[in-house]
Scaffold this motif. Structure first.
Motif: not given
Length: 423
Positions: A222-223, A229-232, A283-284, A292-293
């Protein structure tokens, strides 16, 4: 010459100087050991006094400790009121979850966070070389997660081994098992504190690589995803994360949650910010204790007020914070952590009320209203008051009278900040 009104803080000067400077000058190991006992006693007393008043220090660190007297018989915790909670702390001093957040979004925290910082301060004071010295923030946090904070921060060359039990207790990554004031008092009396058996997080049988690093824990994943973000989003949408959770981690429930989120994103792909909500929600689920991200901002749920103030003072964009609340991301955090004790104290922020303020576009509402409502004592930040310090509503009209001659006569004497401040 323009004069600027501001607050000045005046403190009693500690006559014995900084603790860290005194330890550097001391050559006798015996005297250093004696000083360590005085230092720990001072930290314990300071925390006990503050916590009894419901106040968390949130700035305990090895270079923020002072000897009150020249004979160095009494140690004081340094000041903690000139910046937001945790703002000045190096990442090593913050717990894993708060260390992940932006410095303005680390939050008020709990007494357990002060205990953790006390443990880090002790670890730094009794070692000449810190094992994680030179680590990047990302490397430090991942090392804490994979090896525990104790293993990451405590090396083998210690000034004294008499504090090992204290260090293990204070640096426990589980806040429910971390030493508190009761355990410290038992230890001070020379009695043995029953050991806590912290359960290790479940490891995946195979790693999921992100940017060349193999992740075997959902928390480190998650970190890493939050920073990419794009890869995620690609890994979420193509089912890679769902498959890793079900096959690698053997967590079918968590895999099902991610699958449901992906399905929702597909059904709502035409809506704005769907991808941002998908990533934040994922992520949460992967790291419920984490911050919170959302769209590049990262904040603990109890820090929304200070986070937006810091971003405003830096001239940053507050849209990410506003949209996080409007999209109910904090509500999801509380839903997932509903049965965990640490989340109860964080409900001091009424996010539903903040969402109502943010949904209204007129003067007196919006992010400005949230800023003043969540930060008691924060002065009005109207551009008209750039050189003033207006902290009370009754000061507004006299201050406007004072600045009248210095501004264009056509200037409207009320703006969004003044309206929100009054509101």
């Amino acid at each position: 010459i323009n004069t600027i009104k501001t607050i000045i803080l005046i403190f009693q000067r500690p006559m014995g100087g900084r603790v860290v400077d005194a330890l550097k000058k001391e050559t006798s190991s015996y005297k250093k050991n004696d000083l360590m006992k005085v230092i720990l006693d001072g930290m314990i007393e300071g925390m006990a006094q503050l916590h009894s008043l419901g106040i968390n220090h949130r700035a305990i660190r090895h270079d923020n400790l002072f000897f009150l007297d020249e004979r160095r018989e009494e140690v004081l915790l340094g000041e903690f009121v000139s910046s937001p909670p945790g703002f000045d702390q190096p990442s090593a001093y913050e717990t894993i979850e708060r260390g992940m957040a932006d410095v303005g979004g680390r939050g008020i925290g709990h007494a357990e966070d002060d205990m953790y910082a006390c443990g880090v301060a002790l670890a730094f004071l009794i070692q000449d070389n810190i094992p994680t010295k030179g680590y990047s923030q990302e490397a430090l946090i991942i090392t804490k997660i994979t090896e525990t904070s104790y293993q990451a921060l405590v090396g083998g060359k210690l000034l004294t081994v008499s504090l090992l039990d204290v260090l293990r207790g204070l640096l426990n990554d589980n806040p429910a098992q971390r030493w508190g004031m009761e355990e410290l008092e038992i230890w001070k009396e020379g009695r043995r504190v029953p050991p806590t058996h912290s359960s290790s997080p479940t490891k995946a049988v195979r790693a999921l690589k992100v940017d060349g690093f193999g992740h075997i824990y959902p928390r480190t994943l998650a970190y890493a995803l939050a920073k990419r973000p794009e890869s995620a989003l690609k890994l979420i949408k193509n089912g890679t994360i769902e498959q890793w959770l079900s096959r690698g981690l053997k967590d079918l429930e968590l895999a099902g949650s991610i699958a449901d989120l992906t399905k929702w994103a597909i059904e709502n792909k035409e809506k704005p910010e769907t991808d941002d909500v998908l990533l934040a929600s994922t992520l949460i689920h992967l790291d419920p204790l984490g911050p919170i991200r959302f769209k590049g901002c990262s904040f603990m749920p109890d820090s929304f007020g200070t986070a937006i103030v810091i971003e405003r003072l830096r001239g940053g964009d507050l849209n990410a914070f506003s949209n996080a609340v409007l999209q109910e991301i904090p509500n999801l955090w509380f839903d997932i952590n509903a049965n965990k004790a640490h989340s109860m104290d964080m409900e001091m922020i009424d996010y539903n009320r903040m969402r109502i303020h943010l949904s209204k576009k007129g003067p007196g509402y919006g992010i400005e209203r949230c800023m003043y409502e969540l930060n008691e004592g924060f002065p009005c930040r109207s551009p008209l008051f750039d050189n003033e310090y207006v902290m009370y509503m009754e000061d507004i009209l006299p201050t406007l009278d004072e600045i009248e001659r210095a501004v264009d006569s056509k200037t409207i004497p009320i703006d969004r900040h003044i309206a929100a401040f009054v509101g």
